[in-house]
Design a protein around this motif. Structure first.
Motif, PDB file in Angstrom:
ATOM      1  N   ARG A 114     -20.689 -14.713-109.247  1.00 41.47           N
ATOM      2  CA  ARG A 114     -21.563 -14.622-110.419  1.00 41.47           C
ATOM      3  C   ARG A 114     -22.497 -13.412-110.302  1.00 41.47           C
ATOM      4  O   ARG A 114     -22.725 -12.684-111.264  1.00 41.47           O
ATOM      5  CB  ARG A 114     -22.378 -15.910-110.570  1.00 41.47           C
ATOM      6  CG  ARG A 114     -21.579 -17.120-110.988  1.00 41.47           C
ATOM      7  CD  ARG A 114     -22.479 -18.272-111.394  1.00 41.47           C
ATOM      8  NE  ARG A 114     -21.724 -19.510-111.521  1.00 41.47           N
ATOM      9  CZ  ARG A 114     -21.674 -20.456-110.613  1.00 41.47           C
ATOM     10  NH1 ARG A 114     -22.334 -20.313-109.480  1.00 41.47           N
ATOM     11  NH2 ARG A 114     -20.970 -21.553-110.807  1.00 41.47           N
ATOM     12  N   ARG A 115     -23.041 -13.246-109.114  1.00 40.28           N
ATOM     13  CA  ARG A 115     -23.935 -12.093-108.899  1.00 40.28           C
ATOM     14  C   ARG A 115     -23.169 -10.776-108.993  1.00 40.28           C
ATOM     15  O   ARG A 115     -23.654  -9.791-109.544  1.00 40.28           O
ATOM     16  CB  ARG A 115     -24.639 -12.228-107.546  1.00 40.28           C
ATOM     17  CG  ARG A 115     -25.729 -13.296-107.526  1.00 40.28           C
ATOM     18  CD  ARG A 115     -26.526 -13.240-106.243  1.00 40.28           C
ATOM     19  NE  ARG A 115     -25.764 -13.747-105.118  1.00 40.28           N
ATOM     20  CZ  ARG A 115     -25.795 -15.023-104.708  1.00 40.28           C
ATOM     21  NH1 ARG A 115     -26.527 -15.912-105.360  1.00 40.28           N
ATOM     22  NH2 ARG A 115     -25.083 -15.418-103.668  1.00 40.28           N
ATOM     23  N   GLN A 116     -21.955 -10.767-108.443  1.00 38.68           N
ATOM     24  CA  GLN A 116     -21.152  -9.544-108.492  1.00 38.68           C
ATOM     25  C   GLN A 116     -20.792  -9.158-109.927  1.00 38.68           C
ATOM     26  O   GLN A 116     -20.734  -7.974-110.269  1.00 38.68           O
ATOM     27  CB  GLN A 116     -19.855  -9.730-107.683  1.00 38.68           C
ATOM     28  CG  GLN A 116     -20.068  -9.693-106.189  1.00 38.68           C
ATOM     29  CD  GLN A 116     -18.781  -9.780-105.405  1.00 38.68           C
ATOM     30  OE1 GLN A 116     -18.796  -9.822-104.198  1.00 38.68           O
ATOM     31  NE2 GLN A 116     -17.644  -9.798-106.082  1.00 38.68           N
ATOM     32  N   GLN A 117     -20.549 -10.170-110.774  1.00 34.96           N
ATOM     33  CA  GLN A 117     -20.165  -9.874-112.148  1.00 34.96           C
ATOM     34  C   GLN A 117     -21.250  -9.087-112.871  1.00 34.96           C
ATOM     35  O   GLN A 117     -20.953  -8.152-113.632  1.00 34.96           O
ATOM     36  CB  GLN A 117     -19.875 -11.165-112.911  1.00 34.96           C
ATOM     37  CG  GLN A 117     -19.454 -10.935-114.359  1.00 34.96           C
ATOM     38  CD  GLN A 117     -19.110 -12.222-115.069  1.00 34.96           C
ATOM     39  OE1 GLN A 117     -18.964 -13.261-114.450  1.00 34.96           O
ATOM     40  NE2 GLN A 117     -18.989 -12.150-116.386  1.00 34.96           N
ATOM     41  N   LYS A 120     -20.803  -5.628-111.931  1.00 32.99           N
ATOM     42  CA  LYS A 120     -19.437  -5.117-112.128  1.00 32.99           C
ATOM     43  C   LYS A 120     -18.786  -4.733-110.798  1.00 32.99           C
ATOM     44  O   LYS A 120     -18.146  -3.682-110.664  1.00 32.99           O
ATOM     45  CB  LYS A 120     -19.436  -3.937-113.100  1.00 32.99           C
ATOM     46  CG  LYS A 120     -20.023  -4.296-114.470  1.00 32.99           C
ATOM     47  CD  LYS A 120     -20.055  -3.102-115.408  1.00 32.99           C
ATOM     48  CE  LYS A 120     -20.676  -3.491-116.744  1.00 32.99           C
ATOM     49  NZ  LYS A 120     -20.740  -2.335-117.682  1.00 32.99           N
ATOM     50  N   ILE A 121     -18.952  -5.617-109.825  1.00 34.72           N
ATOM     51  CA  ILE A 121     -18.400  -5.389-108.486  1.00 34.72           C
ATOM     52  C   ILE A 121     -17.141  -6.242-108.313  1.00 34.72           C
ATOM     53  O   ILE A 121     -17.162  -7.451-108.527  1.00 34.72           O
ATOM     54  CB  ILE A 121     -19.430  -5.759-107.395  1.00 34.72           C
ATOM     55  CG1 ILE A 121     -20.640  -4.832-107.470  1.00 34.72           C
ATOM     56  CG2 ILE A 121     -18.783  -5.715-106.016  1.00 34.72           C
ATOM     57  CD1 ILE A 121     -21.753  -5.214-106.518  1.00 34.72           C
TER      58      ILE A 121
END
Length: 307
Positions: A114-117, A120-121
């Motif tokens: 969720r944090r990566q989204q 955009k990772i």
């Protein structure tokens, strides 16, 4: 003879309709309506005002409209009649689903994604198979046993601890205080399913959280007062625990200034893991009324002595 109904603001009308359909011979009187005390045969309540239930001389049994019975604790005026807890399989199933969600979330690192989204990772996290992610259930009563079984069905290695000796298929069971530390230190996530009593209040303490495996997670779905909040926050703040998912609290609604709301490692839900629906629960209650009318035993009963 009639039923006294008080679900403390949680949809009395649905309960009235379901009970009337299943027990048409017993009129349902919602607490606060005009009623003659001698007419009440059964009380079906949740968080009912202390001292009121002794007013009904022909009361044969009290039914809790929730899974727990701690709201009866401290009311010394309760009449000497059976207090029947709600054992709705649908509630146990839903609580198991809630617990499984958090086990999968922590195991498969969905919060990281969720944090990566947001950034955009694209980075796939390394995880192990389910059988290498160990899940511990504290409290192997009716709810805890169902939680253990359901999570085990998904391939997780599940163990359980209780104050009394238990046996659950495909679950390694520990019992008694002497085995608690051994149980805690082997699991990647601990799920609190303990009922609240004088013996379990703040049982999950500094010692318990410090004994958990470093980097493990904590999920609580039974009763908030089983947890020592300061001890849990300490374990999270010093990095011993990686995160927590809390659905139940000592004071509900959770006060707006409570540290859990803003803690980066805490997930708060508003006591929704096991919603009670009158459509299914009333069938369980009505069947127990039928048993009492026949003189048959009913289960589970509330332990007035807090065992």
């Amino acid at each position: 003879m009639a039923i006294l109904l008080n679900n403390n603001g949680y949809d009395n009308e649905s309960w009235r309709q379901e009970l009337t359909r299943r027990l048409p011979e017993l009129p349902v009187r919602v607490f606060g309506e005009l009623v003659h005390p001698a007419d009440i045969r059964y009380a079906m309540v949740w968080n009912h005002p202390a001292g009121d239930l002794c007013r009904y001389p022909n009361l044969r049994a009290i039914f809790s409209l929730g899974a727990g019975g701690e709201h009866f604790m401290g009311d010394d005026s309760l009449p000497e009649v059976p207090i029947v807890l709600l054992a709705d399989p649908a509630v146990a199933r839903d609580m198991a689903a809630h617990a499984l969600y958090w086990v999968a979330t922590f195991h498969r690192r969905y919060e990281d994604y969720r944090r990566q989204q947001s950034q955009k990772i694209w980075d796939r996290k390394k995880i192990g198979p389910a059988e290498n992610f160990r899940v511990g259930i504290v409290g192997l009563g009716r709810i805890g046993t169902e939680v253990a079984r359901r999570i085990s069905d998904f391939g997780y290695d599940v163990s359980g601890w209780d104050r009394a000796e238990r046996q659950v298929e495909n679950v390694e069971c520990y019992c008694g205080p002497q085995s608690l530390t051994d149980f805690l230190e082997i699991n990647d996530v601990i799920i609190n399913c303990l009922s609240l009593s004088p013996k379990t209040k703040h049982l999950l303490s500094y010692r318990v959280f410090s004994s958990m495996k470093p980097g493990s997670y904590f999920v609580s779905i039974s009763r908030g007062a089983v947890v020592d909040d300061e001890a849990l926050l300490d374990a999270l703040d010093r990095g011993h625990l990686a995160g927590a998912a809390l659905d139940v609290f000592a004071h509900e609604p959770l006060p707006r200034d409570h540290p859990y709301w803003s803690h980066s490692k805490v997930n708060v839900t508003p006591h929704m893991s096991g919603a009670t629906f009158a459509s299914s629960a009333a069938a369980v209650v009505a069947e127990n009324v039928r048993k009492l009318e026949r003189g048959d035993p009913v289960q589970p009963l509330f332990d007035r002595h807090g065992a």
